[in-house]
Design an enzyme around this catalytic site. Structure first.
Site, PDB file in Angstrom:
ATOM      1  N   ASN A 432      38.008 121.652  68.291  1.00 63.48           N
ATOM      2  CA  ASN A 432      38.894 122.062  67.212  1.00 63.48           C
ATOM      3  C   ASN A 432      39.790 123.211  67.654  1.00 63.48           C
ATOM      4  OD1 ASN A 432      39.651 122.197  64.214  1.00 63.48           O
ATOM      5  ND2 ASN A 432      39.029 124.298  64.637  1.00 63.48           N
ATOM      6  N   GLU A 433      41.086 122.949  67.754  1.00 60.21           N
ATOM      7  CA  GLU A 433      42.156 123.941  67.930  1.00 60.21           C
ATOM      8  C   GLU A 433      42.142 124.677  69.252  1.00 60.21           C
ATOM      9  OE1 GLU A 433      43.170 124.908  63.237  1.00 60.21           O
ATOM     10  OE2 GLU A 433      42.304 126.499  64.451  1.00 60.21           O
ATOM     11  N   ASN A 434      41.381 124.219  70.228  1.00 61.37           N
ATOM     12  CA  ASN A 434      41.290 124.992  71.464  1.00 61.37           C
ATOM     13  C   ASN A 434      42.493 124.791  72.380  1.00 61.37           C
ATOM     14  OD1 ASN A 434      38.932 125.930  70.453  1.00 61.37           O
ATOM     15  ND2 ASN A 434      37.599 124.806  71.849  1.00 61.37           N
ATOM     16  N   GLY A 437      44.983 126.863  70.773  1.00 65.37           N
ATOM     17  CA  GLY A 437      44.708 128.267  71.058  1.00 65.37           C
ATOM     18  C   GLY A 437      45.204 128.680  72.429  1.00 65.37           C
ATOM     19  N   SER A 478      41.788 118.513  68.261  1.00 62.39           N
ATOM     20  CA  SER A 478      42.551 118.437  67.021  1.00 62.39           C
ATOM     21  C   SER A 478      43.049 119.850  66.754  1.00 62.39           C
ATOM     22  CB  SER A 478      41.678 117.958  65.865  1.00 62.39           C
ATOM     23  OG  SER A 478      42.417 117.829  64.678  1.00 62.39           O
TER      24      SER A 478
END
Length: 830
Positions: A432-434, A437, A478
């Site tokens: 998730n979102e890495n 990031g 994602s």
């Protein structure tokens, strides 16, 4: 195979750390499966961690070590018998000892452990089993010092230990770091061989034949008396059809294929039925009658993939089941209780039923939680709810060095195999979102070339899925652009793959959902407080305000209350009381999320999914959830049910003007009369047009209303109403704060009916978002409908289910029978 559970009789004590005097030196009964917090709560040594400011009182437990001990009886192994000690899950950094001898150490709550204890139990009789848990926080800090810091959200280095990330606190969750034997533990006695792994790959041939290709790994005991072992026989049975194979001596694996001609297909809810078939696998010694081991699961025949073939816009992300494109109507799922062992199958059934009740067909198991349980997946199999399963990585850069790489590989292999049988499992997602990031959150500067997880998402995890579960789609992250990072496009590019929309909530008004047309929006959402009954059960500030201490401790989002207030300001009048603030923030949450969903659905098939953040809560908190921590439905749930309805009318901008979009998510055409009417709040019809509605199955149509319908004579006192069979849409020409609502447009009477009460409501003027907040009267009360627009002269009955004996008039009081109108101050008319 003989299994002996080891759940009764455990004792718990603290062994090191800043332990308070009233806990130090105490030994208390321990529930297994369970956790330290729950054991100390049961013993009266802890306040309830969710109550008021108790979370602050329990910080000492973060750095405390614990010991679980069990005295048990076990017979000595028989001739040729192997005995294994099996832990399905240990949370998290543990050392296991049997009779004072260390069997092994663990540092991963996402996997199980098996120890050969036949020699240790050779004498039979009494034994002592001990599991000592270190502080997971201190362990993670040690790993961080050794490998070098990697950026992460929130204060604790959760990315340095394979433990549920939200155990360390999140922007909706408490910082209550659990420890304990959180899954079953048992002794397994077996001889000759056992089923080590069973992995059914279930597909459907072009002619409709169901195919179960069952991959079996076998462990041999090594005690057969000959180095090569013995020949074995495997059978697999589905729907009365059996596959059989002989496993020669010395071999440890086999594949059996069972075909079921004309198999009934498993479909997502809303697209068909969910037939499930029993699959049974049996292992025997060749020529022997009694089984050595067995394995049973339910399977469903279907194909599922995700269409990412580039098109003229970019890269779609369309879930396809049985060759049929599906618009995903979903929500993100977090652990349903911070204390995982309190989550029962019945609780999961209620929660998944709430998702289905809001017309959802997918739940995304978010990467800061766990690989969900078989109970969760069983329930989704039965209800037809697709599951998107994240691997447990979220919002952080993760080291790829040892010991973490091997732990990630072990947990991924175990859980991919464990979940492969479930027809509801639709896709695997790396994190998730890495990737987002790494692109936007300053990680490269901080990392200085150190690893951050890319090797997991683009190498290890996809290779494991390809090897062990090739029937399912894998997405690296994602949000995710399938071409990134090769093509240089942003991971959150709206034209490619999945997108998260967090400008709304963090910075922008919810009308800005319309600024983007994502291919698939896998996260978006807006906050609101829990229901009144939940709020007042757990928070006892006096006075209770948005800024009172315990209320603020249950608001974990950065500047959460500020964002709530700024999010309301353009739309609703400023609340004058806390009760009005509570209702207004809940209402604005529901409106904001429904606004986004209607926008996304209006763009099908370009946009192929909306997965709202989030369905559920893990404790009583102000959050993005539709169902609060006590399982009560917030107004948002009703907003989701309207926005996800199979048939939807919605007014949307197109090419500089307003149009009416009709969305038909049925397999049958939607036909009938469509009435468009502009009327005053008092019910006077100013302009009306009747049209024919004809929307093909699973499609969207557009109607351009005549300008006379879109041009109000008095924008403060008029409403556009679109009515068709099964659906209605209303469009206001100003924001609520500018409208000349009648502040008291409703008359109501409540009467007792079997199972509860009926509230009969009549509107003398247009009333927006009529609601009965029944939990304010009885904690178990649930109303059948909410957020209903009522035109002048209309009547509507609401049914309230409750076991409480109440005064029916309480259901019509001003804090219970609500609407947007009651928030409005008198408006000076133009």
């Amino acid at each position: 195979m003989i299994r002996q559970t080891l759940h009764d009789g455990w004792k718990l004590s603290a062994t090191a750390g800043p332990v308070p005097e009233h806990v130090a030196g105490r030994t208390v009964p321990a529930a297994v499966p369970g956790s330290v917090h729950l054991d100390l709560l049961a013993a009266g040594l802890f306040p309830d961690p969710y109550l008021d400011r108790a979370e602050e009182e329990l910080v000492w437990a973060h750095r405390t070590d614990w010991r679980y001990a069990l005295a048990f009886e076990a017979a000595a192994p028989g001739p040729g018998e192997r005995v294994d000690l099996v832990f399905e899950g240990l949370d998290t950094v543990a050392t296991v000892e049997l009779d004072g001898t260390v069997l092994g150490s663990t540092a991963n709550m996402h996997r199980g452990y098996r120890f050969d204890v036949r020699d240790a139990l050779a004498g039979g009789g009494s034994h002592e089993l001990a599991v000592s848990f270190r502080s997971a926080l201190e362990y993670a800090e040690e790993v961080e010092r050794r490998l070098g810091r990697r950026d992460h959200v929130y204060p604790h280095p959760f990315n340095m230990v394979r433990k549920m990330a939200c155990s360390f606190g999140w922007d909706w969750g408490p910082d209550l770091q659990t420890a304990g034997i959180w899954k079953p533990v048992r002794l397994e006695r077996w001889h000759t061989a056992r089923l080590a792994r069973v992995r059914p790959l279930v597909t459907v041939d072009a002619d409709g034949t169901g195919r179960a290709e069952v991959h079996v790994d076998i462990e041999r005991s090594g005690l057969d008396g000959d180095a090569g072992g013995t020949p074995l026989e495997l059978t697999a049975t589905v729907a009365g059809r059996t596959g059989r194979v002989t496993v020669p001596a010395g071999e440890s694996g086999a594949v059996l294929t069972v075909t079921v001609p004309g198999a009934r297909l498993w479909w997502p809810v809303g697209h068909g039925d969910q037939p499930l078939y029993d699959l049974a696998v049996t292992l025997r010694a060749a020529g022997a009658g009694e089984p050595l081991d067995g394995w049973e699961r339910r399977i469903g025949f279907r194909t599922v993939t995700v269409d990412t073939a580039p098109d003229e816009i970019g890269t779609p992300f369309t879930v396809v089941v049985n060759d049929k494109p599906i618009f995903v109507k979903g929500a993100n799922w977090i652990p349903d209780d911070h204390f995982l062992t309190r989550i029962t199958r019945e609780r999961l059934e209620r929660r998944v039923d709430q998702a289905v009740g809001a017309h959802m067909n997918l739940l995304r198991v978010w990467g800061g939680g766990i690989y969900e349980t078989d109970d969760f997946y069983d329930v989704c199999d039965e209800r037809g709810v697709l599951v998107w399963q994240d691997f447990p990585f979220a919002c952080a850069s993760y080291p790829e060095e040892e010991p973490l790489w091997s732990e990630v590989e072990a947990e991924a292999r175990e859980n991919v195999v464990r979940l492969a049988s479930h027809p509801s499992l639709a896709l695997w997602n790396g994190a998730n979102e890495n990737m987002w990031g790494f692109r936007d959150w300053g990680w490269p500067e901080q990392l200085q070339g150190r690893t951050w997880g890319l090797g997991y998402y683009t190498d290890l995890l996809p290779s494991i899925v390809a090897e062990l579960d090739p029937t399912r789609f894998y997405s690296a992250n994602s949000p995710y652009n399938p071409g990134a990072p090769v093509d240089g496009l942003h991971p959150n590019d709206e034209n490619h793959g999945t997108r998260h929309e967090w400008e709304v909530w963090n910075r922008a008004d919810y009308t800005h959902y319309r600024d983007h047309i994502p291919r698939f929006c896998s996260e978006f959402g807006f906050q609101g407080p829990p229901t009144w009954a939940t709020l007042t059960t757990w928070i006892h500030d006096d006075p209770l305000t948005p800024a009172s201490p315990a209320f603020l401790l249950h608001q974990k989002a950065e500047d959460g209350n500020g964002k709530l207030d700024r999010g309301m300001a353009p739309h609703l009048p400023e609340p004058k009381t806390f009760e009005d603030w509570h209702w207004a923030t809940q209402l604005n949450q529901a409106r904001a999320v429904a606004f986004g969903i209607e926008h996304f659905r209006s763009w099908w098939p370009r946009t192929a999914g909306a997965v709202v953040w989030q369905l559920n809560d893990c404790w009583p908190v102000t959050s993005w959830a539709a169902v609060d921590g006590d399982g009560r439905l917030k107004p948002l749930w009703y907003g989701l049910r309207h926005a996800y309805a199979p048939r939807l009318l919605t007014v949307q901008p197109r090419d500089g003007r307003l149009v009416l979009i009709a969305v038909n998510d049925h397999d049958e055409p939607w036909r009938g009369e469509l009435l468009l009417e502009r009327q005053t709040f008092s019910g006077i019809s100013l302009r009306s047009v009747k049209l024919s509605l004809d929307v093909p199955a699973r499609s969207v149509t557009r109607t351009e209303p005549d300008e006379s319908l879109l041009t109000p004579e008095n924008a403060q006192e008029e409403v556009l109403v679109a009515t068709a069979p099964d659906a209605r849409a209303v469009h206001l020409f100003r924001e609520d704060r500018e409208l000349a609502y009648d502040p008291a447009p409703l008359k109501a009477e409540a009467v007792a009916v079997p199972g509860g009460y009926r509230v009969d409501v009549r509107a003398s003027s247009f009333a927006r978002d009529v609601a009965v907040l029944a939990d304010r009267v009885a904690p178990d009360a649930v109303v059948d409908e909410m957020l209903v627009p009522m035109l002048a002269g209309e009547s509507r009955s609401f049914t309230v289910r409750t076991g409480a004996d109440i005064d029916p008039a309480a259901l019509t009081g001003p804090l219970v029978l609500r609407s947007a109108n009651a928030l409005s101050a008198p408006v000076v008319r133009d």
